[in-house]
Design an enzyme around this catalytic site. Structure first.
Site, PDB file in Angstrom:
ATOM      1  N   TYR A  24      -2.315  -0.773  10.256  1.00 38.92           N
ATOM      2  CA  TYR A  24      -2.384  -1.146   8.834  1.00 38.92           C
ATOM      3  C   TYR A  24      -1.118  -0.673   8.119  1.00 38.92           C
ATOM      4  CZ  TYR A  24      -4.007  -1.173   3.948  1.00 38.92           C
ATOM      5  OH  TYR A  24      -4.130  -1.381   2.592  1.00 38.92           O
ATOM      6  N   SER A  68       0.867  -1.185   0.000  1.00 39.27           N
ATOM      7  CA  SER A  68       0.000   0.000   0.000  1.00 39.27           C
ATOM      8  C   SER A  68       0.900   1.230   0.000  1.00 39.27           C
ATOM      9  CB  SER A  68      -0.869  -0.018   1.265  1.00 39.27           C
ATOM     10  OG  SER A  68      -1.473   1.239   1.466  1.00 39.27           O
TER      11      SER A  68
END
Ligand code: NDP
Length: 251
Positions: free
Chosen positions: A170, A157
């Site tokens: 995350y 990501s």
């Protein structure tokens, strides 16, 4: 610019004779990847926690004329080393090799300042996004070694490459994912036919994106099915020289 050669297009049967395991295959990017891999001839192993969603993908693959997939129900928040080793043992009875492993399943965890992030959520995020990917990779390495040219893709990501406020566990899990990719790529380089890369999808219209950005109109971002060339390329022999790289699916 993405990393795919400009004139590259998958041909019919690009992934024929390949067997590819996809985690989080029931929804979003994992679902689209499973359908794309099957469209180009792969036998796909659909791993995920919601069986009804996996069954729907299974039916879609058969409806599009693909090779019959397999469903592998597993909740990666609760699956440990022993279960994943047992899964690899079971698969090795029916499969001579594994050609691809797409680590795609992830959870967002708490979108809060670190000061307010619950320890339980932190651990769950690390378990699903990092620990399970490590344990599943370890379990599958013997089957991957049997393939002439196997590919492991870790899903990263943007916040796994540059930290950002309120992305909490995350973001940290995606940094760890990049670390896992780099260490494994360095270990296998030169001694194995397995290549290892990470892929950042960029913004994609999925349930995760809509949860992370509730005010954003959903069609601001492409649907997963529009982006699958990068995933197919990384699983095809065309990417056999791509190794140890942190890649982006979108500019
Ligand atoms: P979704 O939330 O839409 O889909 C995630 C999939 O993972 C679902 O099928 C989900 O299962 C599965 N999953 C979640 N937890 C578990 C678990 N404990 N055990 C097994 N399977 C699980 O996410 P996306 O498709 O958007 O994301 C896919 C990947 O792409 C992730 O790694 C994400 O971090 C990454 N990514 C996505 C971006 C985006 O814009 N969408 C941007 C950057 C990275 P279920 O269907 O049962 O919920």
């Amino acid at each position: 610019m993405t990393f795919i050669p400009k004139d590259w297009r998958p041909r019919d049967g690009e992934l024929g004779d390949k067997c590819i395991l996809v985690t989080g295959a029931g929804d979003g990017i994992g679902r689209a990847a499973a359908l794309a891999f099957a469209k180009y001839g792969a036998e796909v192993l659909l791993l995920g926690r919601t069986e009804a969603k996996l069954e729907a993908v299974y039916d879609e693959i058969l409806a599009q004329g693909g090779t019959r997939p397999a469903i592998v129900p597993a909740d990666l928040a609760k699956t440990g080393h022993d279960e994943l080793q047992a899964l690899a043992g079971e698969l090795s009875h029916s499969l001579p090799k594994l050609d691809g492993l797409l680590h795609n399943a992830s959870i967002l965890g708490d979108r809060k300042p670190l000061a307010q992030t619950s320890a339980a959520k932190w651990h769950e995020t690390m378990q699903v996004n990092v620990n399970a990917a490590f344990m599943l990779t370890q379990a599958m390495l013997p089957l991957l070694e049997q393939a002439p040219s196997a590919s492991i893709v870790f899903t990263s990501s943007g916040v796994g490459r540059r930290g950002r406020a309120y992305w909490g566990g995350y973001a940290v899990s995606k940094f760890a994912t990049e670390g896992l990719m780099q260490v494994l790529a360095d270990e296998l380089g030169g001694i194995s036919a397995i290549r290892v890369n990470s892929l950042n999808p960029g913004a994609v219209n999925t349930a995760m994106r809509r949860t992370a950005y509730p005010a954003e109109p959903p069609h601001t971002n492409p649907d997963p099915s529009e982006l699958m060339a990068s995933w197919v390329f990384l699983m095809s022999d065309s990417s056999s020289q791509v190794h140890g790289q942190a890649l982006n699916a979108q500019d």
